[in-house]
Design an enzyme around this catalytic site. Structure first.
Site, PDB file in Angstrom:
ATOM      1  N   ALA A  35       0.820  -1.214   0.000  1.00  0.00           N
ATOM      2  CA  ALA A  35       0.000   0.000   0.000  1.00  0.00           C
ATOM      3  C   ALA A  35       0.857   1.268   0.000  1.00  0.00           C
ATOM      4  N   ALA A  84       2.378  -5.072   7.295  1.00  0.00           N
ATOM      5  CA  ALA A  84       1.873  -4.839   8.651  1.00  0.00           C
ATOM      6  C   ALA A  84       2.227  -3.427   9.068  1.00  0.00           C
ATOM      7  N   ASP A 141       8.694 -12.609  17.578  1.00  0.00           N
ATOM      8  CA  ASP A 141       8.885 -13.169  18.927  1.00  0.00           C
ATOM      9  C   ASP A 141       8.065 -12.407  19.975  1.00  0.00           C
ATOM     10  N   GLU A 142       7.594 -11.206  19.619  1.00  0.00           N
ATOM     11  CA  GLU A 142       6.852 -10.409  20.611  1.00  0.00           C
ATOM     12  C   GLU A 142       5.527 -11.051  21.004  1.00  0.00           C
ATOM     13  N   ALA A 167      -0.242  -7.739  20.292  1.00  0.00           N
ATOM     14  CA  ALA A 167      -1.562  -8.373  20.393  1.00  0.00           C
ATOM     15  C   ALA A 167      -2.162  -8.539  18.997  1.00  0.00           C
ATOM     16  N   LYS A 169      -0.453  -8.908  16.187  1.00  0.00           N
ATOM     17  CA  LYS A 169       0.290  -9.976  15.496  1.00  0.00           C
ATOM     18  C   LYS A 169      -0.127 -11.348  16.039  1.00  0.00           C
ATOM     19  N   ASN A 194      14.385  -9.326  16.613  1.00  0.00           N
ATOM     20  CA  ASN A 194      14.629  -8.010  16.003  1.00  0.00           C
ATOM     21  C   ASN A 194      15.587  -8.095  14.825  1.00  0.00           C
ATOM     22  N   LEU A 205      15.260   1.242  16.512  1.00  0.00           N
ATOM     23  CA  LEU A 205      16.423   1.596  17.328  1.00  0.00           C
ATOM     24  C   LEU A 205      17.712   1.834  16.516  1.00  0.00           C
ATOM     25  N   ASP A 287      10.452   5.702  30.043  1.00  0.00           N
ATOM     26  CA  ASP A 287      10.387   4.386  29.416  1.00  0.00           C
ATOM     27  C   ASP A 287       9.110   4.217  28.587  1.00  0.00           C
ATOM     28  N   PRO A 289       5.687   2.607  27.718  1.00  0.00           N
ATOM     29  CA  PRO A 289       4.712   1.915  28.567  1.00  0.00           C
ATOM     30  C   PRO A 289       4.653   0.420  28.206  1.00  0.00           C
ATOM     31  N   HIS A 291       6.900  -1.805  28.448  1.00  0.00           N
ATOM     32  CA  HIS A 291       8.116  -2.192  27.718  1.00  0.00           C
ATOM     33  C   HIS A 291       8.563  -3.617  28.073  1.00  0.00           C
TER      34      HIS A 291
HETATM   35  P1  NAD Z   1       7.990  -2.148   7.708  1.00  0.00           P
HETATM   36  O1  NAD Z   1       7.149  -1.278   8.586  1.00  0.00           O
HETATM   37  O2  NAD Z   1       9.351  -1.700   7.329  1.00  0.00           O
HETATM   38  O3  NAD Z   1       7.207  -2.425   6.336  1.00  0.00           O
HETATM   39  C1  NAD Z   1       5.849  -2.723   6.294  1.00  0.00           C
HETATM   40  C2  NAD Z   1       5.416  -2.702   4.835  1.00  0.00           C
HETATM   41  O4  NAD Z   1       4.022  -3.063   4.785  1.00  0.00           O
HETATM   42  C3  NAD Z   1       5.528  -1.319   4.171  1.00  0.00           C
HETATM   43  O5  NAD Z   1       6.078  -1.452   2.879  1.00  0.00           O
HETATM   44  C4  NAD Z   1       4.098  -0.825   4.105  1.00  0.00           C
HETATM   45  O6  NAD Z   1       3.864   0.055   3.025  1.00  0.00           O
HETATM   46  C5  NAD Z   1       3.330  -2.137   3.940  1.00  0.00           C
HETATM   47  N1  NAD Z   1       1.954  -2.052   4.410  1.00  0.00           N
HETATM   48  C6  NAD Z   1       1.514  -1.549   5.595  1.00  0.00           C
HETATM   49  N2  NAD Z   1       0.164  -1.621   5.644  1.00  0.00           N
HETATM   50  C7  NAD Z   1      -0.248  -2.203   4.493  1.00  0.00           C
HETATM   51  C8  NAD Z   1      -1.513  -2.588   3.981  1.00  0.00           C
HETATM   52  N3  NAD Z   1      -2.640  -2.352   4.658  1.00  0.00           N
HETATM   53  N4  NAD Z   1      -1.563  -3.184   2.761  1.00  0.00           N
HETATM   54  C9  NAD Z   1      -0.420  -3.424   2.050  1.00  0.00           C
HETATM   55  N5  NAD Z   1       0.798  -3.069   2.487  1.00  0.00           N
HETATM   56  C10 NAD Z   1       0.896  -2.477   3.700  1.00  0.00           C
HETATM   57  O7  NAD Z   1       8.004  -3.566   8.420  1.00  0.00           O
HETATM   58  P2  NAD Z   1       9.208  -4.607   8.584  1.00  0.00           P
HETATM   59  O8  NAD Z   1      10.049  -4.195   9.715  1.00  0.00           O
HETATM   60  O9  NAD Z   1       9.804  -4.864   7.260  1.00  0.00           O
HETATM   61  O10 NAD Z   1       8.379  -5.894   9.071  1.00  0.00           O
HETATM   62  C11 NAD Z   1       7.797  -6.766   8.118  1.00  0.00           C
HETATM   63  C12 NAD Z   1       7.056  -7.866   8.849  1.00  0.00           C
HETATM   64  O11 NAD Z   1       7.940  -8.572   9.707  1.00  0.00           O
HETATM   65  C13 NAD Z   1       5.923  -7.350   9.739  1.00  0.00           C
HETATM   66  O12 NAD Z   1       4.846  -8.256   9.631  1.00  0.00           O
HETATM   67  C14 NAD Z   1       6.517  -7.386  11.145  1.00  0.00           C
HETATM   68  O13 NAD Z   1       5.513  -7.604  12.107  1.00  0.00           O
HETATM   69  C15 NAD Z   1       7.440  -8.586  11.026  1.00  0.00           C
HETATM   70  N6  NAD Z   1       8.617  -8.560  11.921  1.00  0.00           N
HETATM   71  C16 NAD Z   1       9.477  -7.494  11.881  1.00  0.00           C
HETATM   72  C17 NAD Z   1      10.618  -7.532  12.688  1.00  0.00           C
HETATM   73  C18 NAD Z   1      11.618  -6.396  12.679  1.00  0.00           C
HETATM   74  O14 NAD Z   1      12.543  -6.430  13.469  1.00  0.00           O
HETATM   75  N7  NAD Z   1      11.492  -5.404  11.813  1.00  0.00           N
HETATM   76  C19 NAD Z   1      10.854  -8.621  13.522  1.00  0.00           C
HETATM   77  C20 NAD Z   1       9.917  -9.650  13.560  1.00  0.00           C
HETATM   78  C21 NAD Z   1       8.819  -9.629  12.727  1.00  0.00           C
HETATM   79  O1  DAU Z   2      11.184  -8.498  18.343  1.00  0.00           O
HETATM   80  C1  DAU Z   2      10.692  -8.300  17.061  1.00  0.00           C
HETATM   81  C2  DAU Z   2      10.140  -6.901  16.938  1.00  0.00           C
HETATM   82  O2  DAU Z   2      11.245  -6.013  16.917  1.00  0.00           O
HETATM   83  C3  DAU Z   2       9.284  -6.703  15.688  1.00  0.00           C
HETATM   84  O3  DAU Z   2       8.139  -7.519  15.778  1.00  0.00           O
HETATM   85  C4  DAU Z   2       8.866  -5.242  15.527  1.00  0.00           C
HETATM   86  O4  DAU Z   2       8.197  -5.057  14.294  1.00  0.00           O
HETATM   87  C5  DAU Z   2      10.118  -4.381  15.534  1.00  0.00           C
HETATM   88  O5  DAU Z   2       9.757  -3.016  15.474  1.00  0.00           O
HETATM   89  C6  DAU Z   2      10.954  -4.652  16.794  1.00  0.00           C
HETATM   90  O6  DAU Z   2      10.269  -4.179  17.984  1.00  0.00           O
HETATM   91  P1  DAU Z   2      11.076  -3.448  19.183  1.00  0.00           P
HETATM   92  O7  DAU Z   2      10.119  -2.656  19.959  1.00  0.00           O
HETATM   93  O8  DAU Z   2      11.959  -4.415  19.895  1.00  0.00           O
HETATM   94  O9  DAU Z   2      12.047  -2.519  18.270  1.00  0.00           O
HETATM   95  P2  DAU Z   2      12.468  -0.975  18.390  1.00  0.00           P
HETATM   96  O10 DAU Z   2      13.539  -0.754  17.362  1.00  0.00           O
HETATM   97  O11 DAU Z   2      11.312  -0.065  18.401  1.00  0.00           O
HETATM   98  O12 DAU Z   2      13.144  -0.928  19.831  1.00  0.00           O
HETATM   99  C7  DAU Z   2      14.234  -1.790  20.172  1.00  0.00           C
HETATM  100  C8  DAU Z   2      14.578  -1.507  21.620  1.00  0.00           C
HETATM  101  O13 DAU Z   2      15.118  -0.182  21.720  1.00  0.00           O
HETATM  102  C9  DAU Z   2      13.377  -1.517  22.559  1.00  0.00           C
HETATM  103  O14 DAU Z   2      13.790  -2.050  23.814  1.00  0.00           O
HETATM  104  C10 DAU Z   2      13.021  -0.051  22.708  1.00  0.00           C
HETATM  105  C11 DAU Z   2      14.359   0.652  22.599  1.00  0.00           C
HETATM  106  N1  DAU Z   2      14.337   2.004  22.027  1.00  0.00           N
HETATM  107  C12 DAU Z   2      13.753   2.167  20.795  1.00  0.00           C
HETATM  108  C13 DAU Z   2      13.690   3.415  20.205  1.00  0.00           C
HETATM  109  C14 DAU Z   2      13.030   3.611  18.873  1.00  0.00           C
HETATM  110  C15 DAU Z   2      14.931   3.069  22.681  1.00  0.00           C
HETATM  111  O15 DAU Z   2      15.496   2.906  23.787  1.00  0.00           O
HETATM  112  N2  DAU Z   2      14.871   4.307  22.092  1.00  0.00           N
HETATM  113  C16 DAU Z   2      14.267   4.531  20.893  1.00  0.00           C
HETATM  114  O16 DAU Z   2      14.227   5.699  20.439  1.00  0.00           O
END
Ligand code: NAD
Ligand code: DAU
Length: 351
Positions: A35, A84, A141-142, A167, A169, A194, A205, A287, A289, A291
């Site tokens: 999208a 997502a 893993d969340e 929730a 996911k 992550n 992060l 922090d 909420p 977390h």
């Molecule tokens: P991202 O936010 O970088 O990308 C999400 C993509 O989905 C974007 O291209 C966005 O345009 C598209 N999208 C959002 N809503 C849409 C909709 N309604 N219809 C069609 N497309 C849509 O996400 P990411 O970090 O690449 O994560 C991808 C998947 O992996 C997600 O399902 C996420 O839950 C899962 N995941 C991510 C991580 C991580 O560390 N990033 C870890 C574990 C699982």
């Molecule tokens: O574990 C898998 C998940 O990892 C995925 O399902 C999610 O899509 C992905 O966003 C990621 O979630 P986290 O919440 O772990 O990732 P984030 O990068 O937002 O944060 C990583 C850690 O860093 C977390 O403990 C929060 C902390 N943080 C994050 C940001 C953005 C900070 O301390 N400061 C920040 O500004």
């Protein structure tokens, strides 16, 4: 030729996966349905956009007509569902879109897959599907909640999500399970830790801290910074998904992790060092909420049953990632030029 519908292929992991599959297999066609929300960016796929095996369709996974048309037009036989809303912080301030995209969107895809792949779609007892079809849900893993100081998530750990994101996911995972159990749809769920690597949107992060270091902006550390994540290079994640597609047993869940548990503050210090900045940039802020304190993935099932294991050491992965962001600062500045500015102001104020 296998036709894979990749949803969310313009996002971070999705775009890495599209590139990985085109580079690794000659006999695949990829249909990328995305999208293009704030997190989706076609620039991530410039190098493959003219590949005859690649098609982009702009559309929303919640839109039944669009999803049905994609299944029909392209004879899709495999789905890898990445699309997502993926950022925990955004789910805390605006949960609703997480419910519609992550839960309803998954429901639309599952239903379309069932109708297009089932040999007698009007017979509710029919559990026979076209040969070779597979639906893979990319989960996280969340869904398992948070760990204390010890222990690891296995595929048998009870689901116990804590944020609106996790929730949503978890709900999606339960729908996938239900389509497997009730209709016999050939499904898999992967739950990974992550990810980090190229093309990650700088709300997360690692890219956020790299960008802030490069622009001498304060580094917002939530709470004491001692929360632990288990980091996985995105390339290893793509290889794991490919392995599950080729070798995974129908109906199974596979955890994917990098064996790299690190406290956030350790990572931030590493990025400061790699970018030549000092600790005066660090700001401990309130922090997040709810977390989750610690995540850690037990990889045993995928490594022993399917033979996948991560290639990247954290040291190599981080060195390459910092270098990628240094080399691609114009990409970063383009992706943060829109709504990110308002998001950042609202989220972090004037720290
Ligand atoms: P991202 O936010 O970088 O990308 C999400 C993509 O989905 C974007 O291209 C966005 O345009 C598209 N999208 C959002 N809503 C849409 C909709 N309604 N219809 C069609 N497309 C849509 O996400 P990411 O970090 O690449 O994560 C991808 C998947 O992996 C997600 O399902 C996420 O839950 C899962 N995941 C991510 C991580 C991580 O560390 N990033 C870890 C574990 C699982
Ligand atoms: O574990 C898998 C998940 O990892 C995925 O399902 C999610 O899509 C992905 O966003 C990621 O979630 P986290 O919440 O772990 O990732 P984030 O990068 O937002 O944060 C990583 C850690 O860093 C977390 O403990 C929060 C902390 N943080 C994050 C940001 C953005 C900070 O301390 N400061 C920040 O500004």
């Amino acid at each position: 030729m296998q036709t894979i519908l990749v949803t969310g292929g313009a996002g971070f992991i999705g775009s890495n996966f599209v590139r990985y599959m085109l580079e690794t297999h000659n006999d695949v066609r990829i249909v990328n349905l995305d999208a293009l929300t704030y997190a989706g960016n076609l620039e991530n796929l410039r190098d493959v956009e003219n590949d005859p095996r690649y098609v982009f369709v702009k559309g929303d996974v919640r839109d039944k007509a669009t999803v049905d048309a994609v299944f029909g037009d392209y004879a899709v036989d495999t789905v890898v569902h990445f699309a997502a809303e993926s950022h925990v912080d955004r789910s805390i301030t605006n949960p609703e879109i997480f419910l519609t995209t992550n839960i309803l969107g998954t429901g639309v895809l599952l239903d379309s897959a069932k109708r297009h792949w089932n040999l007698r779609p009007d017979d509710k007892y029919c559990r026979d599907y076209r040969d070779g079809v597979r639906y893979l849900q990319v989960s996280t893993d969340e869904v398992y909640g948070a760990l204390g100081k010890t222990g690891m998530f296995t595929e048998k750990t009870p689901l116990s999500p804590n944020s609106p994101y996790s929730a949503s996911k978890t709900s999606a995972d339960l729908l996938v399970r239900a389509y497997g159990e009730t209709y016999g749809l050939p499904v898999n769920i992967t739950r990974c830790s992550n990810n980090y690597g190229p093309y990650q949107f700088p709300e997360k992060l690692i890219p956020l801290m790299i960008r802030n270091c490069l622009t001498d902006t304060p580094l917002p550390v939530y709470g004491d910074g001692m929360q632990i994540r288990d980091w996985l290079h995105v390339h290893d994640h793509c290889a794991a998904i490919d392995t599950v597609l080729r070798k995974g047993a129908v109906g199974e869940v596979y955890n994917i992790g990098g064996n790299n548990e690190k406290a956030n503050i350790e990572i931030i210090r590493l990025i400061l060092k790699a970018t030549g900045k000092d600790e005066s940039l660090i700001r401990h802020v309130q922090d997040r909420p709810g977390h989750d304190r610690r995540y850690a993935i037990d990889n045993t099932k995928i490594t022993t049953e399917l033979g996948w294991s991560p290639d990247y050491t954290f040291e190599r992965g981080m060195a390459e990632t910092v270098q990628w962001y240094l080399n691609n600062q114009s990409w970063v500045e383009r992706v943060v030029s829109g709504e990110y500015q308002n998001y950042y102001k609202k989220m972090y104020g004037n720290i």
